[in-house]
Design an enzyme around this catalytic site. Structure first.
Site, PDB file in Angstrom:
ATOM      1  N   ASP A  35       2.625  -0.050   1.081  1.00 25.09           N
ATOM      2  CA  ASP A  35       1.917  -0.809   0.070  1.00 25.09           C
ATOM      3  C   ASP A  35       2.491  -2.227   0.062  1.00 25.09           C
ATOM      4  OD1 ASP A  35       0.253  -1.320  -2.111  1.00 25.09           O
ATOM      5  OD2 ASP A  35       1.825  -0.805  -3.538  1.00 25.09           O
ATOM      6  N   ASP A  80       3.680   2.709  -4.928  1.00 23.13           N
ATOM      7  CA  ASP A  80       4.190   2.800  -6.295  1.00 23.13           C
ATOM      8  C   ASP A  80       3.116   3.202  -7.297  1.00 23.13           C
ATOM      9  OD1 ASP A  80       2.708   0.514  -6.191  1.00 23.13           O
ATOM     10  OD2 ASP A  80       4.279  -0.839  -6.888  1.00 23.13           O
ATOM     11  N   ASP A 123      -1.606   5.707  -4.695  1.00 24.91           N
ATOM     12  CA  ASP A 123      -0.888   5.997  -3.453  1.00 24.91           C
ATOM     13  C   ASP A 123      -0.497   7.467  -3.337  1.00 24.91           C
ATOM     14  OD1 ASP A 123      -0.810   3.233  -2.674  1.00 24.91           O
ATOM     15  OD2 ASP A 123       0.795   2.933  -4.125  1.00 24.91           O
TER      16      ASP A 123
END
Length: 896
Positions: free
Chosen positions: A331, A634, A638
């Site tokens: 990410d 986070d 995800d």
């Protein structure tokens, strides 16, 4: 109940949504709400079914290595060696307990998502506002939102005033999203649905009215909840390899034991009892009953070392899997970047000022053409800084050593820029304010300076400010006609670099001016300049990506941000070059079938505007290409991809609970560089596991060869099963355990990752296994037969044979410490003190075995003279030097 078919409410007008849900702005009446509650069910996420505690515990006894251990325990029990039986069963139970405690990861992830949901909601029923339990909301309810509220369920907005919603947990965007009520395109992604508010997100500013369009499992977060529950978790490379290895080893041992029975009875005519005892002795010798325990201990020590490097491991095998990772999908926000907006550029007609430092800490310098800037000497910069500091309602402050922002992240970046410039707005007096609104995208303040000058200060979106200005502050400090084309070129340049661009303007008013309206902004405003803001890369993450590339690991960025921002950050991070770096959007991923997606993920390293399904498909496609994938993140968006990945890595500081629970590893510092260090640790652990296997199997092979050769050639047994158990036990608790403490070999992060599917034992290691087994086993038989030939008693000959086995394995330990590197290097000889300590402990135990009377009685041994130690020591030294020559020969073969 199954969720209803989805409707593109974001593409419908507010009137169409009200009509479609058979609702009005006055809200539902109580009877209708009750009927809908009965139809759709409560607004909560369903708890998944769970196996019983007994069933979950029993599953941990189905591994082939555990079954081999249980078989070893049965054999020792048949020999009435109850202590060894207890030790082996203890290892089995401890392994099961560790696995049991780590079980239920997916269920915990779902529980983490359920904690994100709001507990209550303000709803309009029968024309009146009420506070009700959020679980009682139904489609068609009218809900009110205010700043600070958590959105209780999915809403289509009917009214919105200055509404901004923090949606990073769903979209990955680093700044709150501006909301409005106009419909958007039907194919718009989650991050582009400005007329929607989603369950579990947080209202950062403003207020709104919305109609409930979905509840419970039908919400966006409910859909992610189902994705997590449905995702299939893959076995780790180590689990797959050890399962295959265990099956092959068990078949080999059983087959050879059966062969011994056939040869002993059919060829030599030996009594069944004697041959059966030899076969049991062979099985005890060949089964590496200490191996699962050594694997577990090695992984556990790796977990401790990783914790010291800010990586908390939730599943033991994940440590090793990191060492075989070929792709890291990361990410962007908060992982590769700081998730702290930072001003990088200030552009005025006096020049392009560069700003150093990152995050909200007021540490950094402002330079112009490489020279440090004093604010008092730069009127253009002073005028702009005054605007962004006074027309600002956000504060930054240090809390427990970390600088935090109270308010909007973008305004926090401007406040920090003012601190870096040394500007204080404390002596300015504010008289009136026009707050920021999504419709106009600016904020204006009427304020008096410390010298008494009254000014209108305006900051906001550049296009909105350019529309209101006819003049700009020229290079000489005087207002001149606005050169809009020049400013638009500068705005485009900053935007292409992935920066968010804000502008500032101001004008003087007379002292009688006490109120502020939008009409005051349409006359006489002077354009001052631009500020370029970005969520900056972590400097250590840039270095970590370079290390990953050197180690043959590709890094791919998957983000909810726009393509331009993602590409700019990717170039700055070193993920790719400006010429070669390609960006694929979520829309393109949506249109690709599975085969096309496999080609796309192989070629592209940046994915923008992605949804949870996109991330999951990317990870799955990479795995279909044969990659071992680590996924970091986070947000709750995800979590499905983290669960699917070979290793899921969550952020410990800013990560959601759902993400942490779905992950295998949690980073205590939210830093990508910790992943790179964890990969290094994972490679070290895998090396140590291979060293342990390469040490244990030849030693077991040597013992097994002794028993097998004895039966095949009709010789007297050199070792009894009890003596073999003694050797296995002391070797496992001393020498084999020492290999778990080996540090990383030189250049471990400069070699490519091992290819998925590569066996633990390749041809070279199998050759070494056979060679060492023959050397150790042959030397043991030779020593035993030579003592018998000299007329020595059977107990003494067997004691010498046991000593030969133990001493040879002690010498071989130092060969096994390095897989390919020479073990005689002075700089490496003493890097593992545990190895030398293990040899010392082994010597004490073997002295007790030989000389203590109660040990002599228990194991049928006898004290030895000095000459009985010299020959085993010479054999051990011969084996050590011989294997070092073999290592050098193998290295020269690989080079050629």
């Amino acid at each position: 109940m199954p969720p209803p078919a989805p409707t593109d409410f974001h593409a419908l007008s507010a009137a169409q949504v009200l009509s479609g849900l058979r609702a009005t702005r006055a809200g539902l009446d109580d009877d209708e709400a009750a009927r809908r509650l009965a139809t759709h069910g409560p607004n909560r996420l369903p708890a998944p079914p769970r196996d019983s505690l007994l069933r979950r515990f029993a599953k941990h006894f189905q591994d082939i290595l555990i079954l081999i251990l249980i078989g070893a325990a049965v054999i020792t029990a048949m020999l009435h060696h109850w202590i060894d039986t207890g030790v082996i069963l203890g290892v089995v139970v401890i392994n099961a307990i560790i696995g049991f405690l780590q079980e239920g990861k997916a269920e915990a992830a779902l529980a983490g998502i359920r904690k994100m949901l709001s507990a209550s909601a303000q709803v309009r029923r029968q024309g009146k506002w009420r506070q009700i339990d959020a679980a009682e909301l139904v489609p068609g309810d009218i809900v009110r939102l205010r700043s600070g509220d958590r959105v209780p369920t999915d809403l289509r907005l009917l009214e919105a005033t200055n509404l901004r919603i923090e949606e990073s947990a769903l979209t990955g965007e680093s700044v709150p999203s501006d909301k409005r009520i106009d419909p958007v395109a039907a194919d718009a992604g989650i991050g582009d649905r400005a007329c929607m508010a989603y369950s579990g997100t947080l209202v950062a500013a403003g207020r709104a009215l919305g109609i409930v369009i979905a509840t419970g499992a039908s919400t966006e977060i409910g859909r992610i909840n189902r994705l997590i529950a449905e995702v299939e978790t893959l076995q780790t490379p180590l689990t797959r390899q050890m399962a295959q290895f265990g099956r092959q080893l068990s078949v080999l041992i059983v087959g050879l034991a059966a062969l011994m029975l056939v040869v002993g009875i059919g060829l030599h005519g030996l009594p069944l009892g004697e041959v059966l005892l030899a076969a049991i002795g062979f099985a005890v010798a060949a089964i590496p009953e200490g191996l699962p325990a050594i694997l577990t201990i090695t992984l556990a020590l790796g977990v401790q070392r990783m914790a010291q490097r800010q990586a908390i491991t939730r599943r033991l095998t994940a440590v090793e899997t990191l060492g075989s990772v070929t792709v890291i999908c990361s990410d962007k926000t908060g992982t590769l970047t700081k998730n702290e907006m930072t001003a990088r550029h200030v552009i005025t007609r006096a020049g392009n000022y560069l700003v150093s430092g990152s995050g909200y800490a007021p540490q950094g310098d402002i330079t112009l053409d490489g020279q440090f800037v004093e604010l008092a000497e730069h009127a253009h910069l002073h005028a702009l800084i005054e605007v962004i500091a006074v027309a600002n309602d956000t504060h930054v402050a240090e809390n427990a050593g970390q600088w935090c922002v109270t308010g909007e992240p973008t305004e926090g970046a401007l406040r920090t820029l003012a601190h870096k410039a040394g500007f204080s707005s404390g002596q300015h007096t504010r008289h009136a304010t026009i707050p920021f609104e999504s419709a106009n995208k600016f904020m204006a303040t009427l304020a008096s300076t410390p010298t008494g000058l009254r000014r209108i200060l305006l900051k906001g979106a550049p296009d909105r400010l350019l529309d209101r200005c006819r003049e700009e502050l020229g290079a000489d400090g005087q207002p001149v006609p606005l050169d809009r084309a020049w400013w638009e070129r500068e705005i485009d340049r900053l935007s292409q670099e992935g920066l968010r661009v804000l502008a500032a303007a101001a004008r003087r008013v007379d002292d009688a001016h006490v109120r502020l309206s939008e009409n005051d902004l349409d006359h006489g405003m002077v354009f001052l300049g631009l500020i370029g803001i970005i969520d900056p890369p972590r400097p250590e993450a840039v270095q970590a990506i370079a290390s990953c590339h050197a180690a043959g690991i590709r890094v791919k960025m998957i983000t909810g941000d726009h393509a331009g921002t993602a590409r700019a950050i990717g170039i700055e991070m070193g993920i790719g070059s400006a010429q070669s770096l390609k960006v694929v959007s979520g829309t393109e991923l949506e249109a690709a079938d599975d085969e096309q997606l496999r080609r796309i993920v192989g070629d592209c390293d940046i994915f923008a505007r992605t949804s949870p399904e996109h991330k999951l498909r990317i990870v799955t496609a990479l795995q279909a290409n044969g990659e071992v994938v680590a996924m970091t993140g986070d947000g709750v968006n995800d979590a499905p991809a983290l669960k699917r990945a070979d290793v899921g890595v969550a952020m410990g500081i800013k990560g959601t609970e759902a993400t942490k629970e779905a992950a295998d590893i949690v980073l205590a510092d939210d830093n990508f560089s910790s992943i790179e260090r964890a990969v290094e640790e994972g490679r070290t652990i895998y090396d140590n596991l291979k060293k342990a296997i390469l040490f244990i199997l030849p030693t077991n092979g040597g013992q097994g060869f002794v028993m097998l050769a004895t039966v095949v050639f009709g010789l007297t047994l050199p070792l009894t099963p009890v003596q073999i158990l003694w050797v296995n036990m002391i070797i496992a608790i001393t020498l084999a355990l020492a290999l778990a403490f080996e540090p990383a070999e030189p250049g471990i992060m400069r070699r490519p990752p091992r290819r998925p599917g590569t066996p633990i034992l390749n041809a070279a290691f199998l050759w070494r296994l056979v060679l060492v087994s023959l050397l150790i086993g042959g030397a043991t038989i030779a020593m035993f037969e030579s003592e018998l030939a000299l007329g020595m008693p059977l107990d003494l000959a067997r004691t010498v044979a046991v000593n030969t086995l133990v001493v040879a394995q002690a010498f071989y330990l130092f060969n096994a410490r390095f897989l390919t590197t020479c073990s005689l290097r002075r700089d490496l000889l003493f890097t593992n003190r545990a190895a030398w300590l293990a040899v010392g402990v082994l010597l004490l135990l073997q002295l007790a075995f030989v000389y203590l009377p109660f040990m002599n009685a228990a194991f049928a041994t006898t004290p030895l003279a000095l000459r009985h130690w010299l020959a085993p020591l010479a054999i051990g030294l011969f084996i050590f030097l011989g294997m070092e020559l073999e290592k050098r020969w193998q290295s020269s073969r690989q080079r050629t």
